[in-house]
Design a protein around this motif. Structure first.
Motif, PDB file in Angstrom:
ATOM      1  N   SER A  99       0.846  -1.197   0.000  1.00 59.78           N
ATOM      2  CA  SER A  99       0.000   0.000   0.000  1.00 59.78           C
ATOM      3  C   SER A  99       0.881   1.247   0.000  1.00 59.78           C
ATOM      4  O   SER A  99       2.098   1.160   0.247  1.00 59.78           O
ATOM      5  CB  SER A  99      -0.892   0.037   1.250  1.00 59.78           C
ATOM      6  OG  SER A  99      -0.105   0.280   2.406  1.00 59.78           O
ATOM      7  N   PRO A 130      -3.084   9.079   6.233  1.00 63.91           N
ATOM      8  CA  PRO A 130      -1.941   8.150   6.213  1.00 63.91           C
ATOM      9  C   PRO A 130      -0.574   8.828   6.213  1.00 63.91           C
ATOM     10  O   PRO A 130       0.406   8.240   6.698  1.00 63.91           O
ATOM     11  CB  PRO A 130      -2.134   7.356   4.910  1.00 63.91           C
ATOM     12  CG  PRO A 130      -3.494   7.663   4.407  1.00 63.91           C
ATOM     13  CD  PRO A 130      -4.063   8.799   5.178  1.00 63.91           C
ATOM     14  N   GLN A 158      -0.770  11.134  -4.477  1.00 61.49           N
ATOM     15  CA  GLN A 158      -1.785  11.787  -5.316  1.00 61.49           C
ATOM     16  C   GLN A 158      -1.178  12.409  -6.570  1.00 61.49           C
ATOM     17  O   GLN A 158      -1.886  13.087  -7.309  1.00 61.49           O
ATOM     18  CB  GLN A 158      -2.494  12.879  -4.502  1.00 61.49           C
ATOM     19  CG  GLN A 158      -3.206  12.317  -3.279  1.00 61.49           C
ATOM     20  CD  GLN A 158      -4.085  13.323  -2.574  1.00 61.49           C
ATOM     21  OE1 GLN A 158      -4.194  14.477  -2.979  1.00 61.49           O
ATOM     22  NE2 GLN A 158      -4.735  12.889  -1.508  1.00 61.49           N
ATOM     23  N   LEU A 175       5.195   4.780   2.732  1.00 60.62           N
ATOM     24  CA  LEU A 175       5.643   5.867   3.613  1.00 60.62           C
ATOM     25  C   LEU A 175       6.385   5.327   4.832  1.00 60.62           C
ATOM     26  O   LEU A 175       7.445   5.833   5.213  1.00 60.62           O
ATOM     27  CB  LEU A 175       4.442   6.697   4.079  1.00 60.62           C
ATOM     28  CG  LEU A 175       3.766   7.566   3.008  1.00 60.62           C
ATOM     29  CD1 LEU A 175       2.412   8.076   3.513  1.00 60.62           C
ATOM     30  CD2 LEU A 175       4.662   8.747   2.640  1.00 60.62           C
ATOM     31  N   GLY A 179      -2.041  -1.293  -3.291  1.00 59.80           N
ATOM     32  CA  GLY A 179      -0.666  -1.420  -3.762  1.00 59.80           C
ATOM     33  C   GLY A 179       0.065  -0.111  -3.534  1.00 59.80           C
ATOM     34  O   GLY A 179      -0.563   0.941  -3.360  1.00 59.80           O
ATOM     35  N   ASP A 192       5.753  12.350  -0.492  1.00 59.32           N
ATOM     36  CA  ASP A 192       4.508  11.585  -0.542  1.00 59.32           C
ATOM     37  C   ASP A 192       3.843  11.901  -1.879  1.00 59.32           C
ATOM     38  O   ASP A 192       3.226  12.959  -2.056  1.00 59.32           O
ATOM     39  CB  ASP A 192       3.596  11.967   0.642  1.00 59.32           C
ATOM     40  CG  ASP A 192       2.295  11.169   0.662  1.00 59.32           C
ATOM     41  OD1 ASP A 192       1.930  10.601  -0.383  1.00 59.32           O
ATOM     42  OD2 ASP A 192       1.634  11.136   1.724  1.00 59.32           O
ATOM     43  N   THR A 223      -3.557  17.120   5.077  1.00 60.20           N
ATOM     44  CA  THR A 223      -3.145  16.028   4.186  1.00 60.20           C
ATOM     45  C   THR A 223      -4.055  14.831   4.436  1.00 60.20           C
ATOM     46  O   THR A 223      -4.895  14.862   5.347  1.00 60.20           O
ATOM     47  CB  THR A 223      -1.661  15.638   4.418  1.00 60.20           C
ATOM     48  OG1 THR A 223      -1.289  14.602   3.494  1.00 60.20           O
ATOM     49  CG2 THR A 223      -1.417  15.146   5.836  1.00 60.20           C
ATOM     50  N   ALA A 224      -3.870  13.797   3.643  1.00 62.29           N
ATOM     51  CA  ALA A 224      -4.573  12.539   3.908  1.00 62.29           C
ATOM     52  C   ALA A 224      -4.011  11.954   5.202  1.00 62.29           C
ATOM     53  O   ALA A 224      -2.794  11.997   5.430  1.00 62.29           O
ATOM     54  CB  ALA A 224      -4.348  11.572   2.746  1.00 62.29           C
TER      55      ALA A 224
HETATM   56  C1  LIG Z   1      -1.477  11.823   0.261  1.00 58.92           C
HETATM   57  C2  LIG Z   1      -1.648  10.365   0.554  1.00 58.92           C
HETATM   58  N1  LIG Z   1      -0.691   9.712   1.228  1.00 58.92           N
HETATM   59  C3  LIG Z   1      -0.789   8.403   1.499  1.00 58.92           C
HETATM   60  C4  LIG Z   1      -1.889   7.668   1.104  1.00 58.92           C
HETATM   61  C5  LIG Z   1      -1.973   6.231   1.484  1.00 58.92           C
HETATM   62  O1  LIG Z   1      -2.066   5.346   0.409  1.00 58.92           O
HETATM   63  P1  LIG Z   1      -2.784   3.914   0.576  1.00 58.92           P
HETATM   64  O2  LIG Z   1      -4.263   4.168   0.697  1.00 58.92           O
HETATM   65  O3  LIG Z   1      -2.408   3.182  -0.671  1.00 58.92           O
HETATM   66  O4  LIG Z   1      -2.222   3.281   1.794  1.00 58.92           O
HETATM   67  C6  LIG Z   1      -2.903   8.299   0.380  1.00 58.92           C
HETATM   68  C7  LIG Z   1      -4.050   7.528  -0.105  1.00 58.92           C
HETATM   69  O5  LIG Z   1      -5.135   7.554   0.361  1.00 58.92           O
HETATM   70  C8  LIG Z   1      -2.797   9.681   0.110  1.00 58.92           C
HETATM   71  O6  LIG Z   1      -3.740  10.333  -0.568  1.00 58.92           O
END
Ligand SMILES: Cc1ncc(COP(=O)(O)O)c(C=O)c1O
Length: 371
Positions: free
Chosen positions: A63, A92, A164, A68, A198, A161, A89-90
């Protein structure tokens, strides 16, 4: 049943349909190969990924979040170290830092791009700072020139990161090729989407070799754990095969997204909203098309009533979420983060959206302001 007239925010089914026959071929090939983890499909995709990013090597992972975590870990981040990251940010991006028991240090973002404000990062660096995690949010690159210079001057590691931003460029170079590591996600709606989860880390051969050990129990050879804290997180043969198929259309898909953005920009010109910008020297990959409006909530309701799906990326910044804000530090104010949170609205954006759908979205937005 979903209203067939609804314009979706993203449509991975429609995007994937173009490749269905080739994906069925991949499925048959992998089934017949007898090799489902760590075989020729992964090898081929990793090489394509490294080539597309302009780096020595890439490692396929389970993933984007694991990408990260492994990148931070391979850069030496561990318990008690600080990592500078935006709160806008997201989740994760921040969760990955916590996974290593390190401390996220929140810094504000630029209003225009929603990426980390590079001018504020210097003041946030302290004696425990180990890394800067630059998030190329929505598909627009963060200021990699300033961040790379700062990282070099202050002896901290820059990690990108790119979840996106696949297909985005800074100064003509792919994102994921400036920092020590680039971290990508192949979540199905991403610019390069798999049929499941992935991710990948890009970087130097030595750096990626370390990630390759971490992704398989710390092993250097089978059944011999050379380094500690290894886990299990591998891209599998099927997903790698699907991704190789889609990789061939990536440049075209990013161009299609850019065309959608141009159309929106023309059709929405003159309204009291802020449209996404593209900074000089940057190529935006438009994973998301995020407008800003003082009337965001009412506009969103109006669009929903008109059959236009919208999104909020993101409704809660990391520093207000209990699961992300524990054991963190904030450097300076997060005023822009808070302002964005009230104003942002993501409009439908995907490679196969039709002109008719784009027109319907634009008409609905215009309709709100005519009221
Ligand atoms: C900015 C960002 N970082 C990290 C992730 C994490 O990716 P994943 O969902 O494949 O674990 C995402 C995805 O949602 C994301 O948008």
């Amino acid at each position: 049943m979903e209203n067939p007239q609804t314009v979706p925010l993203a449509d991975p089914r429609r995007d994937l349909a173009r490749y269905e026959a080739e994906m069925i071929d991949v499925t048959r090939r992998v089934i017949n190969s007898g090799s489902y983890i760590g075989g020729p499909e992964v090898d081929k995709f990793e090489k394509a990924m490294a080539r597309a990013t302009g780096v020595d090597a890439a490692a396929g992972l389970g993933s984007g979040t694991d990408a990260l975590i492994f990148a931070l870990q391979a850069a030496g981040v561990g318990r008690g170290d600080e990592v500078i990251v935006p709160s806008h940010t997201a989740g994760p991006s921040v969760a990955a830092i916590h996974a290593l028991f390190a401390t996220p240090v929140f810094v504000d973002v630029e209003y225009d791009t929603a990426c980390i404000d590079a001018e504020l990062v210097a003041a946030a660096i302290g004696p425990r700072t180990k890394a800067i995690l630059a998030v190329h949010l929505y598909g627009h690159p963060a200021r990699l020139d300033l961040l790379a210079r700062l990282a070099a001057d202050r002896a901290v590691v820059l990690i990108e990161d790119c979840a996106q931003a696949q297909g985005a460029l800074f100064s003509g170079k792919s994102v994921g090729s400036t920092g020590k590591f680039g971290c990508f996600s192949f979540y199905p709606t991403k610019n390069l989407g798999a049929l499941g989860d992935g991710g990948a880390v890009t970087g130097s051969q030595a750096g990626v070799d370390l990630v390759r050990k971490l992704r398989v129990y710390g092993w250097s050879t089978p059944q011999f754990a050379e380094i500690p804290y290894g886990r299990c997180s591998r891209l599998d043969e099927l997903q790698a095969g699907y991704l190789s198929v889609r990789m061939q259309g990536l440049a075209e898909d990013v161009e299609a997204r850019r065309k959608v953005a141009r159309a929106y920009r023309e059709l929405l010109a003159g309204l009291p909203i802020d449209l996404p910008i593209e900074q000089a020297d940057c190529r935006h990959a438009y994973h998301l098309f995020v407008i800003k409006s003082d009337a965001r909530d009412a506009l969103r309701r109006h669009l929903g009533d008109a059959g236009v799906m919208t999104g909020l990326h993101y409704p809660f910044p990391a520093h207000v979420q209990p699961g992300l804000s524990t054991n963190t530090r904030t450097a300076g104010s997060l005023d822009v983060t808070l302002r964005l949170q009230e104003r942002i609205l993501s409009l439908p954006m995907f490679a196969t959206i039709t002109d008719n759908e784009i027109g319907r979205v634009a008409d609905a937005v215009r309709g709100y302001f005519r009221k």
